[in-house]
Every structure is written in structure tokens, then in C-alpha cells.
Design a protein around this motif. Structure first.
Motif, PDB file in Angstrom:
ATOM      1  N   ASN A  14       0.877  -1.252  -0.107  1.00  0.00           N
ATOM      2  CA  ASN A  14       0.012  -0.065  -0.076  1.00  0.00           C
ATOM      3  C   ASN A  14       0.949   1.187   0.087  1.00  0.00           C
ATOM      4  OD1 ASN A  14      -2.488  -1.465   0.077  1.00  0.00           O
ATOM      5  ND2 ASN A  14      -2.808  -1.450   2.196  1.00  0.00           N
ATOM      6  N   ASN A  15       0.523   2.139  -0.979  1.00  0.00           N
ATOM      7  CA  ASN A  15       1.050   3.340  -1.062  1.00  0.00           C
ATOM      8  C   ASN A  15       2.791   3.191  -0.732  1.00  0.00           C
ATOM      9  OD1 ASN A  15      -1.253   4.909  -1.109  1.00  0.00           O
ATOM     10  ND2 ASN A  15      -1.496   4.626   0.848  1.00  0.00           N
ATOM     11  N   HIS A  16       3.269   2.560  -1.863  1.00  0.00           N
ATOM     12  CA  HIS A  16       4.632   2.295  -1.596  1.00  0.00           C
ATOM     13  C   HIS A  16       5.777   3.349  -1.924  1.00  0.00           C
ATOM     14  CE1 HIS A  16       4.663   2.228  -5.993  1.00  0.00           C
ATOM     15  NE2 HIS A  16       3.632   1.129  -5.901  1.00  0.00           N
ATOM     16  N   GLY A  17       5.118   4.494  -2.941  1.00  0.00           N
ATOM     17  CA  GLY A  17       5.870   5.545  -3.053  1.00  0.00           C
ATOM     18  C   GLY A  17       7.087   5.525  -4.306  1.00  0.00           C
ATOM     19  N   VAL A  56       7.089   0.450 -11.738  1.00  0.00           N
ATOM     20  CA  VAL A  56       5.831   0.777 -10.889  1.00  0.00           C
ATOM     21  C   VAL A  56       4.537   0.688 -11.905  1.00  0.00           C
ATOM     22  CG1 VAL A  56       4.249   2.891 -10.022  1.00  0.00           C
ATOM     23  CG2 VAL A  56       6.754   2.498  -9.555  1.00  0.00           C
ATOM     24  N   GLY A 110       1.162   0.949 -10.423  1.00  0.00           N
ATOM     25  CA  GLY A 110       0.090   1.472  -9.657  1.00  0.00           C
ATOM     26  C   GLY A 110       0.483   1.737  -8.435  1.00  0.00           C
ATOM     27  N   THR A 111      -0.529   2.567  -7.793  1.00  0.00           N
ATOM     28  CA  THR A 111       0.008   3.323  -6.492  1.00  0.00           C
ATOM     29  C   THR A 111       0.391   2.178  -5.386  1.00  0.00           C
ATOM     30  OG1 THR A 111      -1.780   5.051  -6.929  1.00  0.00           O
ATOM     31  CG2 THR A 111      -0.879   4.781  -4.438  1.00  0.00           C
ATOM     32  N   ASN A 112      -0.370   1.168  -5.400  1.00  0.00           N
ATOM     33  CA  ASN A 112       0.010  -0.096  -4.380  1.00  0.00           C
ATOM     34  C   ASN A 112       0.999  -1.077  -5.073  1.00  0.00           C
ATOM     35  OD1 ASN A 112      -1.573   1.644  -2.619  1.00  0.00           O
ATOM     36  ND2 ASN A 112      -3.343   0.545  -3.484  1.00  0.00           N
ATOM     37  N   THR A 127       8.976   8.132  -3.434  1.00  0.00           N
ATOM     38  CA  THR A 127       8.411   9.528  -2.935  1.00  0.00           C
ATOM     39  C   THR A 127       7.687   9.534  -1.675  1.00  0.00           C
ATOM     40  OG1 THR A 127       6.262   8.491  -3.891  1.00  0.00           O
ATOM     41  CG2 THR A 127       7.667  10.122  -5.482  1.00  0.00           C
ATOM     42  N   THR A 153       6.266   8.697   1.622  1.00  0.00           N
ATOM     43  CA  THR A 153       5.632   7.331   2.095  1.00  0.00           C
ATOM     44  C   THR A 153       5.587   7.553   3.679  1.00  0.00           C
ATOM     45  OG1 THR A 153       6.851   6.037   0.384  1.00  0.00           O
ATOM     46  CG2 THR A 153       6.053   4.873   2.446  1.00  0.00           C
TER      47      THR A 153
END
Length: 805
Positions: free
Chosen positions: A197-200, A225, A227-229, A277, A279
Motif C-alpha cells: 500500500n502506497n509504496h511511493g 511501477v 500502480g499506487t500500490n 516519493t 511514504t
């Protein structure tokens, strides 16, 4: 027919028998100038001022009014030495002196503000020792918790803390607590899809993955990357599996790295690793980096002249890390008692390095200053303070409690400096004429980097100091450990080579630091075998005159000065006889006037003119008070005064004077000589050519003729019609003035035969006059007295014989 012509008049040489004197030398020379070869009378001294001090004045000195050039007279009834080293501020006319109690320093304003006699005020030259011991207490640093992190392509980590971190740029920190972020994965072939989740992460970032279940193989991969997760990585081997995974973020941790403050909760630091980014993560912890070390604080007294004392007793050691906030208390809140110019302190702290532990300056803390007056014109306020403001342009300050409250200001900025006590700042308000403001107080900003840091006004509610300064910006090391006060009974202060001050007590010499005139380390002291009488500087040397042998001091570093005895037993009888004549230092000793020059060494300069017998019967050499004037050594003694003129051919000559002075001062700017005499404080100007002539007296050598003769005629060539300003200014009572003038402007001629006075005549013109007859002799002397310039004396057996004179 015998004839005698006397010209090129010389002074006296008491050592030589009257019969053996050079032809135009004198047995008596009084009140006459001899520089031209003629006899020129001195003019009468005239009273030009008064010191307003009664009693016998032993020292006279003058300061010049900076606006009018009028002389302001300083006087003492003791033997005072006054110096003005070249490093001092000429505008202030700062001067240093000894002989009036403790060594002192004063300025034109200090010395002359108030009623005479001057000097009125002064400061003691040395600075007292600080007496208070500061107290230091460290604030415990609270470990910070992270809220998020990020890292850019340049490996700069941006860390946000959950609370205000209180750190400063440059502080070393240790970041810990970052371990793993967990998620899941699935592998199909060589493609591994990771869900966190939200790895950035950004595509291309290197990530370390630890697969905790399934059969995927751990390693470091390049992320893509999706996706967001989610993101994918490529495995080395093909497989079909899934399970749990954890992402290794321990490279966010760092040990003892310097941070940069972004805002109150955000900081950055360098730590190599994956680019990511922002996190969210609350597992990180931030502590101060570096080692725990001991620290102490001390202070020194400080003046607006940048003088600094020895340090105080240090505070007790505390044990802290750099970046930990320390509060320093028990600091002075006002200057110490006594006559000193102290207006603040310098605060120091220890820093330890491989080379040792030193005290480094933290800040200068000026005591709050009292307002004297203020005015405002066109939104510019001008304030005058009781003590020097010590400001620079753009300095920050606070004023509160002013009598006129509109002058109060917080975070005021200095826009202009008018003088040492007055400055201006911008302030939007109505105009106010200059008015007293003695209720107002000015506080100084002691923050680390104004205006970038919030102001801290020392003394505004508290005299504690908060040390959260960056230790890396501290550069000035305390160097005043040996800045001791000069001895209280120091005498004879003198400026010597390398702008060092020298003085003495008994048989011990003392020296200041070069250009640091309040600091007199005892380690520089030198003891001699004899008691010191006086000091004089010449040609890069210091001459030390004692009651025995003189000494020479050479060198430019007071720590390594060389002291050597000069093997000529010429004791100095009176420090007030010491004069630098340019060609050497002249002073009074038992056998005459001694002179010392580095290229010739010591000698008795009057040895051709005086023996020990004649010197000590002519005057009391221990009472000489001397000064330089007109390239002559001008000295008063207990019974009169003398001038000595050096002459390479005949050794020089003496002239006696009727006037006694107890102190004198030569004005090198105007070439005027002033002295005091008596006890009423009158100041006389010597040799003011606008004044009337005094009576001069000159008596020839004993003239021995080859044969016994009768000198029957004489003539005195003089300026009988040389009118003076006394004549020119007379516009009333012409006849009376003429009568007085004619009576005064004459020459009294005397002739002695066989040592007895035979003839006296008042001469008013250059005509020949007859001398007595009826005798013959081979021993003659002539004398002239008067207030005219005498150019020649002619003597002959007959009037006709004068033609050959």
C-alpha cells in the motif's frame, strides 16, 4: 695699535678657565639666543592660560579641541607620563598615563567634560577579573518519531517528524527504526508482482525484497511501477508462486549525519538508497548524533574599545551532545564596580577536537543601554544612548519604556550611525522634537543569525543565555588567559617598538601585549639589578635608565625581548630630565648631560663644557625638568633654567635663563613651548615673538693681550632702532612712550681690567666712545646687557685703531 673685535658670540663652557675659553665663548650668557652668531635677547614669557590647579604642578599636557583647535590643559601635581600609541583612535584623542595612582586611560571627552582642572575623568587601564561562575544546564533531547519519509535521485532523504524537531541546520543526527514494509506478491514466469500500500516507489528504483513465504528468491531488483500500490520486478528464474514479502527500508536509517532544516517538522539528510516519493511511516526515530562529551562555559568582560579580560571561572562540566540545547545562567547583569569602560561580556563554550579542548566565542552580550534623548523627522527616529551603542548597520534591537512611548519598537533595524552614541532607525509616526528619554531602555539581539533567526533580547526579562548555536560556526578561540592588569603602582609608561607599552615598578620592567594596551602578562616582566628611574624609546630600542647602569631592550615580541646592560656607569638622576633630542636620549647624570644613541652608545655630551665639579656647583642636576624646544635641550632647575645647544665643532654651549618652571609641554603642531611656574596655575608661553625683549647679559672670556696696553676706545654694534610691536602699538602719550623706549632700548657696556670692574656706560648708538686712561694691563673682560640685538663689540687703544677691528 691693538684692536679686538668680538663677533660670533657663543655660550658658556664652565669647565674651561676664563683665560682659555675659545675667543668668543662666554663666562656669562643669560637670556640670549646665539643661533645667528649675534646676541639676540629672548622675549618675555607671557601668561596665556591657567590650569585652575593650585600647588606645584609637576606635569603639563594639552589636548586640542576637535572643533576649535583650542588647547585644553591637563595638569598634575605628580610626575605623570602620558603616551598616545599609534593604534588608538585619533578622533577620541585616547591617551594612557601613569604616575597618578593606578595606570589610567582617558579621552578628550572624558578628560575635559566638566569644570577645570583637567583631567576630569578616566578609566583604569586594566580590566578586573570576572568574579561570577556561570551555571549551565542541558535540556534533555526527546527522541523524535517519523511521520513520513522520501528520497530523491540524489540520495537526499526528506523526513517529516510527528512533532516539532527543534533542530538546527548542521546538527548531526542518528536516524533509526526503519526496518521493513510488508506486503504480498505473486510470480508468473519471471515476473513478480508486489503489492504494498502506497509504496511511493518510482520506476527504476532498486528495492531489496525478502520473500517470507512461497518459493520466490530474495534479492535486489529494479522496480517497475504499475500502480499506487503495486510494482513489478523481474526474477532471475521462472516460477509460479505467491506469498508474503517484506521490503527492506533500512537504508533510510543513518548514523551521525548532518541534517538540513526545511521547517519546524521537516528535515533532510544524505543516505544512499532507493528513490521513493513520500511514504507514510511512523516507525522511524531521530536522535542526536555524535558522542556525548563534557562542556563548560565562561565569560570575559568586554568594552566598546574591544578590550577583553581574563576569563571567569568556568561553569561545572555538563555532558551533552552537539545540538542539545543548553541554558547558561548566573551571568553578570551589569558592569563591575570601579572606574572601567566595561559594557558587556563575551560568552565562551568548550569544543573538543583532536588537538585538544578550547573555549570558543559564542556571542557578545551587551548590557541593556539607557536612552538619553530621541527625536523623529519624516519617519526616521534618532536615539542617543548613555553609553556607546556598539551597533553596525542592519543590527536588530528593541526599545521599551521610552518617556515618549512612540519611540518604543521591537525588532527595530539600525539604518544609520551618527556617532558612537547616536543612531537612526525607520519608524512611521509623527515628528517629535528632541526630548529627554531617560526612562527608556534599549536591548540587544543575541540570536545566532539575525535576521534569519528569531530575535532574542538579552536582559529583557532574563539574563540567561540559550545556547542552541551551531558549533561548526564557532571560530574565535579565547586568547586572553594571560591578559592581566598592569601593576597598580606602574610608573614611566612609554610606547616602544611594535606598539608595545612599557612601564616599571622598582627594578622590574613590565610590558603590554602589542596593540593590546590593557593586557600586561606577568610572564613578560624582566627584573634588573638596579632600580629604574625612567624609560625612553629611540630607533626601535627601549633605553632603560636606572640609578646605576643603563640597559637596552631589543625585540618586537614581549615574550622574547632581549635586555642587555650598557657598561657605562651613567646613572639617571631625575626621570624628568629625560628628553629625546632626535640625535639621542639626553638626561642628567652626575658628570653632566649624558646622551645615548644606538649607533654611538652612551657618552657625556657636555664633557667639553662641564666637569663634574662645575656641573654640580652650577646647578643641582637632580632637579632638572627638561623638554625639547627649537632643537635645544631646555631645562629648569632649582635656581634657574638652561638651554643646551649641541655643536659638533665645539661640543655645544650653554645659556642661562632667569625663569624657573616646574613642568613644560611642547606643541609640535604650532612649534610653541608652554610651561608652568609657581603655585597659582598660570601657564606661560615661551618665546612669543610678539612680546617685548627681556634683558640679556653676555660677558666675554678673559682676554689676554700680548703686551700691556691701555684700551682707550670701544664701540658696540647693535640694532638701536629696531622697533618692536610695543612701539608700533603705541598711539597715545607719544613723548612718554618714546622716553621709556629710549631708556629701555639701550646697551649697558662694562669693562673689567684685572678682573675688576673699571668702566660702565649706557650705549644708545654705534658711535665710538672713550674708555678710561691712566692704566695698562694685559687682562681684560667686557660685558654687555640690554634688550637689543648686539652684533659686535669693538675694542682698541685709540678710536683710530677701531678701524682695524
Amino acid at each position: 695699535m691693538a684692536a679686538i673685535k668680538i663677533t660670533t658670540f657663543l655660550g658658556t663652557a664652565p669647565r674651561i678657565s676664563p683665560e682659555l675659553l675659545p675667543n668668543t665663548a662666554a663666562q656669562i650668557a643669560r637670556n640670549c639666543k646665539l643661533y645667528s652668531g649675534d646676541l639676540i635677547p629672548f622675549v618675555a614669557p607671557t601668561v596665556v592660560d591657567n590650569t585652575e590647579r593650585t600647588g606645584t604642578i609637576r606635569t603639563l599636557h594639552a589636548l586640542r579641541d576637535p572643533d576649535t583647535s583650542e588647547l585644553k590643559w591637563l595638569s598634575w601635581t605628580t610626575d605623570v607620563n602620558i603616551v598616545t600609541p599609534s593604534a588608538t583612535d585619533n578622533e577620541e584623542q585616547k591617551f594612557f598615563y601613569t604616575g597618578d595612582g593606578v595606570p589610567k586611560v582617558s579621552t578628550y571627552d572624558l578628560a575635559t567634560t566638566g569644570a577645570e582642572p583637567y583631567p576630569v575623568d578616566y578609566y583604569e587601564l586594566g580590566l578586573p577579573l570576572p568574579t561570577q561562575q556561570p551555571t549551565a544546564s542541558a535540556t534533555t533531547f526527546t527522541t523524535l518519531t517519523s511521520s513520513s519519509f522520501a528520497r530523491d535521485a540524489g540520495n537526499i532523504v526528506t523526513l517529516v517528524t510527528s512533532t516539532a524537531h527543534g533542530l538546527k541546520t548542521g546538527t548531526n543526527i542518528t536516524v533509526s527504526g526503519f526496518t521493513y514494509i510488508t506486503g504480498t506478491y505473486s510470480q508468473s514466469g519471471t515476473t513478480v508482482t508486489v503489492t504494498i500500500n502506497n509504496h511511493g516507489l518510482a520506476t527504476g528504483a532498486l528495492v531489496s525484497l525478502d520473500f517470507t513465504s512461497g518459493t520466490a528468491v530474495d534479492g535486489t531488483f529494479t522496480a517497475t511501477v504499475t500502480g499506487t500500490n503495486t510494482f513489478t520486478v523481474v526474477a532471475d528464474t521462472s516460477a509460479s508462486t505467491s506469498g508474503d514479502v517484506r521490503w527492506d527500508i533500512r537504508t533510510i536509517n543513518a548514523i551521525n549525519v548532518a541534517c538540513t532544516v526545511v521547517d519546524s517538522t521537516t528535515l533532510t539528510y544524505f543516505s544512499p538508497g532507493f528513490q521513493v516519493t513520500t511514504t507514510t511511516n511512523s516507525n522511524g526515530r531521530v536522535d542526536l548524533g555524535g558522542l556525548t562529551s563534557s562542556r563548560s562555559y565562561l565569560y570575559t568582560w568586554y568594552t566598546p574599545w574591544f578590550e577583553e579580560s581574563i576569563g571567569s571561572e568556568p561553569s561545572d562540566d555538563i555532558f551533552t551532545k552537539e545540538g542539545q540545547v543548553v541554558t547558561v545562567s548566573n551571568l553578570p547583569t551589569a558592569k563591575p564596580s570601579g572606574k572601567n569602560f566595561i559594557r558587556g561580556i563575551n560568552l565562551y563554550r568548550t569544543l573538543t577536537s583532536a588537538s585538544g579542548t578550547e573555549y570558543f566565542e559564542l556571542a557578545t552580550l551587551w548590557f541593556p543601554n539607557t536612552l538619553v534623548s530621541a527625536s523623529r523627522t519624516s519617519n526616521v527616529s534618532r536615539v542617543t544612548l548613555e553609553f556607546p551603542h556598539n551597533f553596525g548597520i542592519d543590527d536588530r534591537f528593541k526599545i521599551s519604556g521610552a518617556t515618549t512611548s512612540s519611540f518604543d519598537i521591537t525588532d527595530g533595524i539600525v539604518t544609520d550611525l551618527i556617532d558612537d552614541y547616536t543612531f537612526e532607525y525607520a519608524q512611521t509616526d509623527s515628528d517629535v522634537a528632541e526630548t529627554p528619554q531617560s526612562a527608556g531602555t534599549l536591548y540587544y539581539d543575541v540570536s545566532e543569525n539575525p535576521p534569519d533567526t528569531a530575535a532574542r533580547y538579552w536582559g529583557d526579562g532574563s539574563y540567561d543565555f540559550t545556547d542552541d548555536f551551531d558549533s561548526k560556526s564557532l571560530t574565535t578561540i579565547l586568547d586572553t588567559d594571560n591578559y592581566e592588569q598592569p601593576p597598580e603602582d606602574l610608573q614611566g609608561i612609554t610606547v616602544i617598538q611594535n606598539n608595545i607599552l612599557a612601564g616599571f615598578v622598582g627594578n622590574t620592567l613590565y610590558f603590554s601585549e602589542p596593540n593590546v594596551f590593557h593586557a600586561w602578562p606577568t610572564e613578560y616582566a624582566r627584573s634588573l639589578e638596579a632600580n629604574i628611574v625612567g624609560l625612553a624609546a629611540i630607533s626601535g630600542f627601549l633605553l632603560v635608565l636606572t640609578d646605576s647602569y643603563p640597559y637596552q631592550v631589543t625585540g618586537s615580541d614581549p615574550a622574547t625581548l632581549s635586555v642587555a646592560r650598557i657598561d657605562a656607569l651613567y646613572p639617571c638622576l631625575n626621570s624628568r630630565s629625560i628628553v629625546n633630542m632626535g640625535y639621542g636620549i639626553v638626561y642628567s647624570t652626575h658628570d653632566g648631560l649624558a646622551v645615548y644613541a644606538p649607533n654611538t652608545g652612551p657618552q657625556i655630551i657636555t664633557k667639553l663644557l662641564h666637569s663634574s665639579d662645575t656641573w654640580n656647583t652650577s646647578l643641582d642636576p637632580s632637579t632638572l625638568v627638561a623638554a625639547f624646544y627649537g632643537d635645544e635641550y631646555f631645562a629648569s632647575h632649582s635656581a634657574g633654567a638652561i638651554t643646551f645647544t649641541r655643536d659638533e665643532k665645539v661640543g655645544g654651549f650653554f645659556v642661562d635663563h632667569d625663569y624657573i618652571f616646574t613642568a613644560a609641554w611642547y606643541d609640535s603642531v604650532t612649534n610653541k613651548f608652554y610651561y608652568v611656574s609657581g603655585t597659582n596655575g598660570d601657564i606661560y608661553e615661551w618665546d612669543d615673538l610678539t612680546q617685548p625683549f627681556v634683558t640679556q647679559q653676555w660677558k666675554s672670556k678673559t682676554i689676554i693681550t700680548k703686551d700691556f696696553i691701555n684700551l682707550g676706545a670701544a664701540r658696540v654694534i647693535a640694532d638701536y632702532e629696531a622697533f618692536t610691536t610695543v612701539w608700533e602699538e603705541t598711539d597715545t602719550n607719544w613723548d612718554a612712550a618714546t622716553a621709556v623706549w629710549n631708556e629701555g632700548d639701550a646697551v649697558t657696556f662694562k669693562m673689567y681690567v684685572n678682573k675688576d670692574l673699571l668702566f660702565t656706560r649706557t650705549v644708545t648708538d654705534t658711535d665710538t666712545f672713550r674708555l678710561p686712561t691712566g692704566y695698562k694691563s694685559d687682562t681684560f673682560e667686557v660685558e654687555v646687557q640690554g634688550n637689543l640685538r648686539v652684533r659686535a663689540i669693538h675694542l682698541g687703544e685709540t678710536p683710530r685703531s677701531l678701524a682695524s677691528a
